[in-house]
Enzyme design. Structure first.
Site, PDB file in Angstrom:
ATOM      1  N   SER A 120       0.881  -1.284  -0.124  1.00  9.39           N
ATOM      2  CA  SER A 120       0.073  -0.158   0.067  1.00  9.39           C
ATOM      3  C   SER A 120       0.750   1.269   0.057  1.00  9.39           C
ATOM      4  CB  SER A 120      -0.935  -0.033   1.041  1.00  9.39           C
ATOM      5  OG  SER A 120      -0.352  -0.218   2.434  1.00  9.39           O
ATOM      6  N   ASP A 232       4.645  -7.352   6.806  1.00 11.37           N
ATOM      7  CA  ASP A 232       5.385  -8.719   7.361  1.00 11.37           C
ATOM      8  C   ASP A 232       5.886  -8.497   8.827  1.00 11.37           C
ATOM      9  OD1 ASP A 232       6.208 -10.794   4.988  1.00 11.37           O
ATOM     10  OD2 ASP A 232       6.346  -8.925   4.098  1.00 11.37           O
ATOM     11  N   HIS A 367       0.335   5.412   6.689  1.00 12.56           N
ATOM     12  CA  HIS A 367       0.812   5.668   5.060  1.00 12.56           C
ATOM     13  C   HIS A 367       1.292   6.922   5.024  1.00 12.56           C
ATOM     14  CE1 HIS A 367      -2.364   2.036   4.890  1.00 12.56           C
ATOM     15  NE2 HIS A 367      -1.311   1.726   4.163  1.00 12.56           N
TER      16      HIS A 367
END
Length: 503
Positions: A120, A232, A367
């Site tokens: 993303s 991850d 983000h």
């Protein structure tokens, strides 16, 4: 724990829908949506239970409407992407005389195609969003490594920097677009992706390039950026056996092998993962709920859990860099992989009082915002023109570094070696000598055409003032004698004619 998480999710839903209901009217505004033309076929008022709201874009379109400027806002506007004083670009644009055959002599102007795989961050979720629901939108047109909206003065992206060298570069993404939308182009990043998904993304990107009519697959130089690992690390405490550094690198290497075997004339950027522990400082009531319940729970909580994530992050960085620097991808003259470590030690941008500068982040405090993408793009560009072993490991985005005249190429493992540098310097000197010789020869040829040669030039320069005066007097005397001779001849002719008449 499950009960606590359920409570968190409940409060999150209340917060989000309170924002939607009280701050905006969620309506369509098709004229401002630029993501995917397929959205025009459905109406927001559709009530069929068969509609997949994510697939046909209805819900996505409503979220964009929630972001439009004609509705009242309840959030501080996010920075739109300019991290330079005036978006200045002061580099000399120099192109290769001939298209290079070696990736180790690749200049930015030689790059014709750009692509990327990742998650993303590369999809630019929430980059220009001003509300929490808007983080679901993928603003790929301003993505740090792939965005092609506007120009460099508006949005600092890797594409827009490269456009200064080649305005016809192809592959960049535009507008708001999902992975499979036309606007994504060769940006194959998938939000939520982990390293295990890189192989599939690589296959799809290669296939896109092969069938794209705007790509000369065999001859165009391509730049591909791979960035993965945040998800991850954020989920590493749940199934640690699936999130080891060895598996992380192995999954990425599957993607790199596909690029190595399938893509001719390609330079691959592998960007090292950033340290997700910085999320602990990005706290607001809403962001804290999001981080713990959905986005990145593992660095939060106990100190022991944090230490495990920090240690795993360092392993991800070290193991991946070692794999890329090993030389296994340097066995072809037209392909290479370069490791870019600018995120390794990057800290949160801060205000003067030391507090986090939230303008670099989307409303979810996770983000990147537009300005965050701009900073990442410039940092990546600067890494690309730093020798392997001497690259920045923090964001360096205050200025755009320029390729030097002595070494105008993207740095690779091979051309960063001292012996290559020496050979290249010698080659440049020989090339310059040839240019100088050619220029001298041309000047001599021009002089010969005018009736002068080098000896004439030296003779002319050695003439003294006295010699010039003597020559001048000699010319005058010679002209005078000629005049006298002409007069005498004319008089004789005249006499002869008169004598002939008398007879």
């Amino acid at each position: 724990m499950a009960v606590c998480r359920a409570i968190y999710v409940f409060f999150l839903i209340v917060i989000v829908f309170n924002d939607v209901i009280q701050c905006r009217d969620t309506h369509l505004d098709e004229k401002n949506y630029t993501g995917d033309s397929t959205f025009e076929s459905k109406s927001i008022d559709a009530t069929s239970e068969d509609i997949d709201y994510w697939k046909d874009g209805t819900l996505e379109k409503a979220l964009y409407s929630h972001e439009t400027e004609d509705a009242p806002k309840c959030h501080t506007p996010r920075a739109k992407g300019n991290v330079l004083p005036s978006g200045e670009f002061n580099c000399a644009v120099v192109h290769s005389r001939d298209v290079p055959t070696s990736v180790h002599r690749l200049r930015p102007g030689d790059i014709k195609v750009i692509g990327a795989i990742g998650d993303s961050i590369t999809a630019a979720n929430g980059a220009l969003s001003e509300t929490l629901p808007g983080v679901l939108l993928q603003y790929r047109g301003v993505s740090w490594s792939m965005g092609g909206d506007g120009n460099l003065e508006e949005y600092q992206t890797l594409t827009n920097i490269l456009r200064k060298y080649n305005p016809d570069i192809h592959g960049y993404s535009v507008g708001i677009a999902r992975t499979d939308a036309l606007g994504s182009n060769l940006n194959s990043a998938v939000p939520g992706a982990k390293a295990v998904g890189m192989e599939n993304q690589a296959l799809k990107l290669v296939e896109k390039m092969k069938i794209d009519p705007n790509v000369d697959f065999e001859n165009d130089w391509k730049l591909v950026t791979l960035f993965i690992g945040g998800n991850d690390l954020c989920q590493s405490c749940k199934k640690p056996e699936e999130r080891t550094a060895e598996l992380y690198v192995a999954n990425i290497e599957k993607a790199l092998k596909i690029f190595h075997d399938e893509l001719p004339r390609t330079f691959v950027n592998v960007v090292g993962i950033l340290n997700v522990e910085i999320i602990r400082e990005l706290r607001t009531p809403i962001c804290s709920v999001l981080h713990v319940t959905l986005e990145c729970p593992c660095p939060l909580g106990s100190q022991l859990r944090l230490e495990k994530v920090v240690h795993l992050t360092k392993q991800y960085q070290a193991f991946l860099q070692s794999a890329v620097d090993s030389g296994k991808y340097d066995d072809k003259e037209d392909f290479t992989v370069a490791y870019q470590p600018m995120f390794h030690n990057t800290d949160i941008p801060r205000l003067e009082d030391g507090s986090p500068d939230f303008s670099y982040f989307a409303p979810d405090c996770f983000h990147f915002s537009g300005i965050g993408h701009a900073a990442a793009a410039i940092a990546l560009w600067n890494n690309m023109f730093q020798r392997v072993g001497s690259k920045d490991t923090v964001w360096n985005y205050q200025s755009i570094n320029c390729p030097t005249e002595d070494f105008p190429y993207l740095y690779t493992n091979v051309n960063s070696a001292p012996e290559f540098q020496v050979n290249e310097k010698n080659n440049l000197q020989q090339t310059q000598q040839k240019k100088d010789n050619y220029k001298t020869q041309s000047q001599r040829e021009d002089s010969d055409v005018m009736g002068w040669n080098a000896e004439d030039d030296s003779t002319k320069e050695s003439l003294s003032k006295g010699s010039i005066v003597s020559i001048t007097l000699g010319v005058i005397v010679l002209v005078g004698l000629c005049v006298i001779l002409v007069v005498v001849i004319k008089r004789k002719k005249l006499i002869g004619r008169k004598g002939y008449v008398k007879v």
